[in-house]
Each structure stands twice: as C-alpha cells, then as structure tokens.
Design an enzyme around this catalytic site. Structure first.
Site, PDB file in Angstrom:
ATOM      1  N   LYS A 148       0.822  -1.227   0.000  1.00  0.00           N
ATOM      2  CA  LYS A 148       0.000   0.000   0.000  1.00  0.00           C
ATOM      3  C   LYS A 148       0.853   1.274   0.000  1.00  0.00           C
ATOM      4  CE  LYS A 148      -4.239  -1.892   1.951  1.00  0.00           C
ATOM      5  NZ  LYS A 148      -5.352  -1.714   2.865  1.00  0.00           N
ATOM      6  N   ASP A 157     -10.253   2.740   1.960  1.00  0.00           N
ATOM      7  CA  ASP A 157     -10.441   1.974   3.201  1.00  0.00           C
ATOM      8  C   ASP A 157     -11.222   2.785   4.247  1.00  0.00           C
ATOM      9  OD1 ASP A 157      -9.214  -0.438   2.528  1.00  0.00           O
ATOM     10  OD2 ASP A 157      -7.215   0.294   3.061  1.00  0.00           O
ATOM     11  N   GLY A 193      -2.618   1.086  13.475  1.00  0.00           N
ATOM     12  CA  GLY A 193      -1.996   0.508  12.279  1.00  0.00           C
ATOM     13  C   GLY A 193      -2.607   1.107  11.016  1.00  0.00           C
ATOM     14  N   GLY A 194      -2.424   0.389   9.899  1.00  0.00           N
ATOM     15  CA  GLY A 194      -2.859   0.902   8.603  1.00  0.00           C
ATOM     16  C   GLY A 194      -4.352   1.215   8.550  1.00  0.00           C
ATOM     17  N   ARG A 231      -2.569  -0.107  22.330  1.00  0.00           N
ATOM     18  CA  ARG A 231      -1.980  -0.779  23.493  1.00  0.00           C
ATOM     19  C   ARG A 231      -0.757   0.019  23.959  1.00  0.00           C
ATOM     20  NH1 ARG A 231       0.444  -6.330  20.867  1.00  0.00           N
ATOM     21  NH2 ARG A 231       1.307  -5.376  19.003  1.00  0.00           N
ATOM     22  N   TYR A 262     -13.700  -8.982  10.199  1.00  0.00           N
ATOM     23  CA  TYR A 262     -14.915  -9.586   9.632  1.00  0.00           C
ATOM     24  C   TYR A 262     -14.900 -11.111   9.665  1.00  0.00           C
ATOM     25  CZ  TYR A 262     -11.792  -9.449   5.599  1.00  0.00           C
ATOM     26  OH  TYR A 262     -10.704  -9.563   4.785  1.00  0.00           O
TER      27      TYR A 262
HETATM   28  P1  NAP Z   1      -1.735  -3.366  11.189  1.00  0.00           P
HETATM   29  O1  NAP Z   1      -1.316  -2.242  10.312  1.00  0.00           O
HETATM   30  O2  NAP Z   1      -0.823  -4.522  11.403  1.00  0.00           O
HETATM   31  O3  NAP Z   1      -2.101  -2.710  12.629  1.00  0.00           O
HETATM   32  C1  NAP Z   1      -2.551  -3.467  13.669  1.00  0.00           C
HETATM   33  C2  NAP Z   1      -2.899  -2.592  14.880  1.00  0.00           C
HETATM   34  O4  NAP Z   1      -3.382  -3.471  15.878  1.00  0.00           O
HETATM   35  C3  NAP Z   1      -1.730  -1.858  15.505  1.00  0.00           C
HETATM   36  O5  NAP Z   1      -2.198  -0.685  16.097  1.00  0.00           O
HETATM   37  C4  NAP Z   1      -1.265  -2.855  16.565  1.00  0.00           C
HETATM   38  O6  NAP Z   1      -0.689  -2.235  17.681  1.00  0.00           O
HETATM   39  C5  NAP Z   1      -2.554  -3.416  17.036  1.00  0.00           C
HETATM   40  N1  NAP Z   1      -2.378  -4.779  17.529  1.00  0.00           N
HETATM   41  C6  NAP Z   1      -1.913  -5.845  16.849  1.00  0.00           C
HETATM   42  N2  NAP Z   1      -1.912  -6.942  17.651  1.00  0.00           N
HETATM   43  C7  NAP Z   1      -2.377  -6.532  18.851  1.00  0.00           C
HETATM   44  C8  NAP Z   1      -2.598  -7.171  20.105  1.00  0.00           C
HETATM   45  N3  NAP Z   1      -2.359  -8.479  20.262  1.00  0.00           N
HETATM   46  N4  NAP Z   1      -3.062  -6.451  21.121  1.00  0.00           N
HETATM   47  C9  NAP Z   1      -3.323  -5.129  20.975  1.00  0.00           C
HETATM   48  N5  NAP Z   1      -3.137  -4.455  19.828  1.00  0.00           N
HETATM   49  C10 NAP Z   1      -2.670  -5.147  18.788  1.00  0.00           C
HETATM   50  O7  NAP Z   1      -3.109  -3.990  10.694  1.00  0.00           O
HETATM   51  P2  NAP Z   1      -4.291  -3.253   9.918  1.00  0.00           P
HETATM   52  O8  NAP Z   1      -4.032  -3.311   8.471  1.00  0.00           O
HETATM   53  O9  NAP Z   1      -4.517  -1.945  10.566  1.00  0.00           O
HETATM   54  O10 NAP Z   1      -5.524  -4.253  10.182  1.00  0.00           O
HETATM   55  C11 NAP Z   1      -6.091  -4.413  11.476  1.00  0.00           C
HETATM   56  C12 NAP Z   1      -7.249  -5.393  11.380  1.00  0.00           C
HETATM   57  O11 NAP Z   1      -8.289  -4.824  10.603  1.00  0.00           O
HETATM   58  C13 NAP Z   1      -6.931  -6.740  10.732  1.00  0.00           C
HETATM   59  O12 NAP Z   1      -7.582  -7.736  11.450  1.00  0.00           O
HETATM   60  C14 NAP Z   1      -7.554  -6.645   9.350  1.00  0.00           C
HETATM   61  O13 NAP Z   1      -7.992  -7.890   8.861  1.00  0.00           O
HETATM   62  C15 NAP Z   1      -8.742  -5.738   9.622  1.00  0.00           C
HETATM   63  N6  NAP Z   1      -9.138  -4.959   8.449  1.00  0.00           N
HETATM   64  C16 NAP Z   1     -10.439  -5.027   8.052  1.00  0.00           C
HETATM   65  C17 NAP Z   1     -10.860  -4.292   6.956  1.00  0.00           C
HETATM   66  C18 NAP Z   1     -12.292  -4.354   6.502  1.00  0.00           C
HETATM   67  O14 NAP Z   1     -12.551  -3.985   5.353  1.00  0.00           O
HETATM   68  N7  NAP Z   1     -13.222  -4.763   7.311  1.00  0.00           N
HETATM   69  C19 NAP Z   1      -9.940  -3.475   6.282  1.00  0.00           C
HETATM   70  C20 NAP Z   1      -8.614  -3.410   6.734  1.00  0.00           C
HETATM   71  C21 NAP Z   1      -8.235  -4.173   7.831  1.00  0.00           C
HETATM   72  P3  NAP Z   1       0.902  -1.995  17.806  1.00  0.00           P
HETATM   73  O15 NAP Z   1       1.107  -0.693  17.113  1.00  0.00           O
HETATM   74  O16 NAP Z   1       1.037  -1.938  19.266  1.00  0.00           O
HETATM   75  O17 NAP Z   1       1.585  -3.160  17.166  1.00  0.00           O
END
Ligand code: NAP
Length: 282
Positions: free
Chosen positions: A66, A102, A128-129, A150, A225
């Site tokens: 991305k 997004d 995160g993203g 966290r 989801y």
């Molecule tokens: P990402 O960039 O890896 O960011 C993850 C975030 O979650 C970070 O803030 C991370 O905190 C935190 N995190 C990860 N593991 C954790 C834990 N065990 N305890 C507490 N905090 C934790 O991921 P992302 O792309 O943002 O995606 C996040 C989720 O959203 C994924 O499950 C993804 O499948 C879902 N998602 C859904 C959609 C949709 O269309 N519905 C779209 C995008 C993403 P740290 O900074 O502390 O590591």
C-alpha cells in the site's frame, strides 16, 4: 494479465474475497470484466504497473504494497495523500492515479447502519494501517476523533495523532488504554471502532478492551470480519449496544473502487451476500 481488466496486487493474495465480490457484480450486471489475483514481490511492482497501465482499468493494492506503490503513482487523491497509503489504482490515458477507499468504506458502512460520524465523538482502537485510514477519513467527515492503542507501542498512536492534527488542523486526542481512562472516554463516545486484529480467526476468544466499559448507547463497530460476529460485538450486543460488523467496511471500500474504476453504483446487497456466503463456508 490481459485476461483481467481489474485485480488485486499484494503478497499473499490467495485468500482475498475481492474476486468473488467484484466478479459477482460484473456477472449480475452483465458487464464483461474479470477481476484477478496477482501475487507480487516488491521488486515486481514497477514492471507490473508499467504493463498494466496499457492493458487494465485498475487494481486494488493490499499488504505489503500500500505504501510501496506510491513512487509509481502520477497523482494521489486527497485521501491517499493524507493517509500516505494507496489501496486502489486507476489507469487512465497512460497515467496512474492512486486512491484510498479503506477509510471511506468504514465511514459509509457506519452511515448505512444509521451512524453517520459527522459531529460525533468517535473512539478508534488501534494505530496501524486501518486505524490510520479510518481516522483520517472520520476527521475529513467532521467527526471528533480520539485514538487509543496498546500501551507498549504508544509512540505509534502519538505520532498518528500529531500527524492528523498537523495535516487536518484537527484536535485528535490520545486516550490511555487503561480501564479508568477508557471508561471516562467511552461515557462521552458515540461510536467505537475496533481496528486491530484482536479477536480475528483463529483467535476468536480475543478481546482488546473489557466490554463492561462500554455504555449501551455506544455504537460498536469491529472492522474484523472473520468471524462475522467477534467476541467484542457479541458482548457489546449483550449489553444493548448497536453493533456493526467489518463486512460493511469491506464491501463499501469495494463499492467505492467500482465507482472509481467504472463509474457504476454497484449493488451493495449482492456484494454483501457473496462475502457472507464465503465467510460462512470458511
Ligand atoms: P496493522 O497495520 O498490522 O495494525 C494493527 C494494529 O493493531 C496496531 O495498532 C497494533 O498495535 C494493534 N495490535 C496488533 N496486535 C495486537 C494485540 N495483540 N493487542 C493489541 N493491539 C494489537 O493492521 P491493519 O491493516 O490496521 O488491520 C487491522 C485489522 O483490521 C486486521 O484484522 C484486518 O484484517 C482488519 N481490516 C479489516 C478491513 C475491513 O474492510 N473490514 C480493512 C482493513 C483491515 P501496535 O502498534 O502496538 O503493534
């Protein structure tokens, strides 16, 4: 590549729901387009985009590309520029246009569920993203946004809040992820958006914050989801909160892509049905 007019680039891509979701729309509307999957490494991006811009209409971009695609984009949308990441490319007259749908997908899903964010207090969990895209879009839509992540990675959330405030002249606050502070914030929150992977399959027992902290008036969205109903959503529902699953965000980000690529308003219900069917089949 020439077999497909549209597609997804990323690594890995094989579990994506996007082909089923977009191809169902094309089939339903009798449109002769096909959406394919392209598993690419970073060093393959430039060559792919160079060829695709003459042969394809556009592509979605997913993890880990991305940000990596940005050097190959001629023009970024306002959202993509602010967020600093691209999830959609459109190829137009030999140019590469970059978008990010997004955050808009999340906001549209909340709209659809009856919770427009304009003027509302929105607490986003994560930095995160996804949290980044949602927080920028929510601020652009006129929400009062707070962020919480966290404690051990607090610098990330502080940086995101500073960037939001600097770029959008907003007043985004960071809330400590400890029960007492969260309870205070939640007593003044309209919409809670969980944007971390906690609770995602196969760790369905996971929950980031105690549901006991959430008043029943707060609308709770989990962008995870899979499963369709996370533990957070189940417990929030038991407390009487309105709940919104992550399917809406997934579908609406796709709806916005089809508007960008093809100028069509696709049938949201068809897309939702296909995604839910695929999730239920595991
Ligand atoms: P990402 O960039 O890896 O960011 C993850 C975030 O979650 C970070 O803030 C991370 O905190 C935190 N995190 C990860 N593991 C954790 C834990 N065990 N305890 C507490 N905090 C934790 O991921 P992302 O792309 O943002 O995606 C996040 C989720 O959203 C994924 O499950 C993804 O499948 C879902 N998602 C859904 C959609 C949709 O269309 N519905 C779209 C995008 C993403 P740290 O900074 O502390 O590591």
């Amino acid at each position: 590549m020439s077999d497909f007019e549209l597609g997804l680039i990323g690594h890995p891509v094989e579990h994506s729901m996007s082909p089923a979701m977009h191809n169902a729309v094309f089939e339903g509307l009798g449109l002769d387009f096909r959406y394919g999957l392209f598993d690419l490494l970073e060093n393959e991006l430039e060559g792919f985009i160079e060829k695709a811009k003459d042969e394809m209409i556009g592509v979605n971009v997913t993890i880990p590309h991305k940000v990596n695609v940005i050097p190959f984009v001629d023009k970024l949308s306002r959202e993509a520029e602010l967020i600093g990441a691209v999830n959609t490319l459109k190829f137009e007259d030999g140019r590469v246009l970059g978008f990010n749908t997004d955050g808009l997908g999340c906001v549209k899903a909340l709209d659809e569920a009856g919770f427009p964010v304009k003027g509302k207090n929105v607490l986003i969990l994560g930095a995160g993203g996804a949290a980044r895209a949602i927080s920028f879009q929510a601020v652009l839509e006129g929400a009062n946004v707070s962020l919480s992540n966290r404690e051990e990675e607090k610098q990330m959330v502080l940086n995101l809040a500073s960037e939001l405030n600097e770029k959008t002249k907003s007043e985004v606050m960071v809330v400590d992820m400890v029960d007492e502070t969260l309870a205070r914030e939640l007593s003044n929150t309209d919409v809670l958006v969980h944007a971390t992977p906690v609770g995602m399959h196969p760790h369905e027992d996971g929950i980031l914050i105690s549901s006991e902290l959430i008043p029943s008036e707060v609308a709770v969205m989990d962008i995870v989801y899979n499963p369709l109903e996370t533990r957070l959503l189940r417990e929030a529902k038991e407390r009487g909160c309105p709940t919104i699953s992550g399917v809406g965000m997934l579908v609406h980000q796709g709806v916005e892509c089809e508007k960008i690529w093809l100028g069509i308003d696709p049938p949201v219900d068809v897309m939702k049905k296909i995604v839910i069917q695929a999730l239920n089949q595991g």
